[in-house]
Design an enzyme around this catalytic site. Structure first.
Site: not given
Ligand code: IMP
Ligand code: MG
Length: 180
Positions: A43, A101, A104, A132, A166
């Site tokens: 979302k 968004d 990470d 990040k 959000r």
């Molecule tokens: P990844 O799979 O670890 O790259 O994470 C992706 C998802 O984790 C993003 O789409 C966000 O929904 C959530 N996420 C990662 N870091 C943050 C943050 O600092 N704030 C809020 N959501 C985050």
């Molecule tokens: Mg999320």
């Protein structure tokens, strides 16, 4: 609790607007004369997606959504990803622009990108408002990035902490006392 006790502003509404302008200009240049399916990752991408879309001047632009769950609770993610809502457009031979968004660990976007390529997409590019890189676990890079940030947990403008915040029109850093 007051908002200033919970988070500190990281990106103001004006900065968000300028950042979206910058990304839209890059996308408009790269996709000029092409057709694209813009796929928002639910979302968290909704506000960024809505603002970005209205700045895209690509003639043939379609919209779709995908949702993925990474079996996370709060700010901790397990790394195992599953698609909980797939796209409905036919991706075969199409150029897809994934809008997210935040990038990470990269688990979510590498999984979704792989999934769309396996479905037959001609190309999948990634557009993320935040990156990040310090926490990356998968070899995935964004093609369009709004802002690269340190290892901070941020909320607002679509980004959540356990589904909260959000609705904020700006992005703030959630103070670690809130989630630790
Ligand atoms: P990844 O799979 O670890 O790259 O994470 C992706 C998802 O984790 C993003 O789409 C966000 O929904 C959530 N996420 C990662 N870091 C943050 C943050 O600092 N704030 C809020 N959501 C985050
Ligand atoms: Mg999320």
């Amino acid at each position: 609790m007051l908002h200033q006790d919970i988070f500190e502003e990281l990106m103001s509404e004006q900065e968000i607007n300028d950042t979206v302008d910058k990304i839209a200009a890059q996308i408009n240049r790269d996709y000029a004369g092409k057709s694209v399916i813009v796929v928002g990752v639910l979302k968290g991408s909704i506000m960024f997606l809505a603002d970005l879309l209205r700045k895209l001047t690509i003639d043939d632009c379609q919209l779709d959504f995908v949702a993925a769950s990474s079996y996370s609770s709060g700010s901790v993610s397990s790394g195992k990803v599953k698609i909980t809502k797939d796209i409905t457009c036919n991706p075969i031979g199409r150029d897809i622009l994934l809008v997210e968004d935040i990038l990470d660990t990269g688990n979510t976007l590498s999984y979704i990108k792989d999934h769309l390529m396996k479905m037959g997409a001609a190309s999948v590019r990634i557009c993320t408002l935040f990156d990040k890189p310090a926490r990356r676990k998968q070899p995935v890079a964004a093609d369009y990035t709004g802002k690269t940030i340190d290892d901070l947990f941020i909320v607002g403008y679509g980004l959540d902490y356990s589904e909260h915040y959000r609705n904020l029109p700006y992005v703030g850093v959630l103070k670690s006392e809130i989630y630790s």
